[in-house]
Design a protein around this motif. Structure first.
Motif: not given
Length: 198
Positions: A42-46, A66-67, A114-116
């Protein structure tokens, strides 16, 4: 044929996005070696701008789903990108069962989600409450979380730097559902993201 067409389109669009970010924003990628080449992550970014999702998509080296909020489909170009990149559409401020199931299925298949966690652009600056979706998917699936910090891309600092941190392992909490655990995992994820933006 449909999947083949989407794969070809993904390759072309990713190449175009990468070139655009390199030329226009002088994008620098740091820590790409921290992203596991295989297995569920799970890639989590700002989240600062419209550039963030395509920037991660073009630089992470993985097929990432992406969500994304459902409203984006109102824009034809963004709707097209959503189709070729198999975006998982969600209604804002809702716990949509279909989106949750599709996200967990993605991770079960060994792919990348991937999500923020901020849930919206500049959520922290706006004082928005950080969402616990990333924590939920991590403890439910056992997938590792790769924190991602994006900085730059402003009038003051046009150069964009995207930094991928070392994977965070929350497998010891696998199956947990209590809010205390989800809040703890969410805080650790956000602390790592924020540290990568400095």
């Amino acid at each position: 044929m449909k999947e083949f067409f989407k794969k070809v389109c993904r390759g072309i669009v990713n190449g175009a996005i990468y070139a655009y970010c390199k030329i226009v924003y002088r994008a620098e990628i740091v820590g790409k070696e921290n992203i596991p080449k295989e297995g569920p992550i799970i890639i989590c970014g700002n989240h600062r701008s419209f550039l963030d999702p395509p920037l991660i998509e073009a630089t992470c080296g993985r097929y990432a789903r992406f969500l994304a909020k459902e409203e984006l489909t109102k824009n034809k170009f963004l709707a097209f990108l959503g189709i070729i990149f198999d975006a998982i559409l969600v209604k804002r401020d809702s716990k949509e069962v279909k989106a949750i199931k599709e996200s967990l299925k993605t991770l079960k298949n060994g792919d990348c989600l991937a999500l923020f966690p901020e849930g919206t652009r500049n959520g922290l600056e706006k004082g928005e409450e950080v969402k616990d979706g990333a924590a939920f998917f991590a403890v439910r699936s056992g997938a590792k979380v790769v924190p991602c910090g994006i900085k730059g891309g402003t009038k003051e600092n046009r150069k964009v730097t995207i930094t991928y941190g070392k994977p965070l392992d929350f497998s010891k909490y696998k199956g947990a559902k209590d809010k205390e655990t989800l809040d703890k995992v969410t805080k650790e994820i956000m602390d790592n993201i924020i540290s990568l933006t400095k």
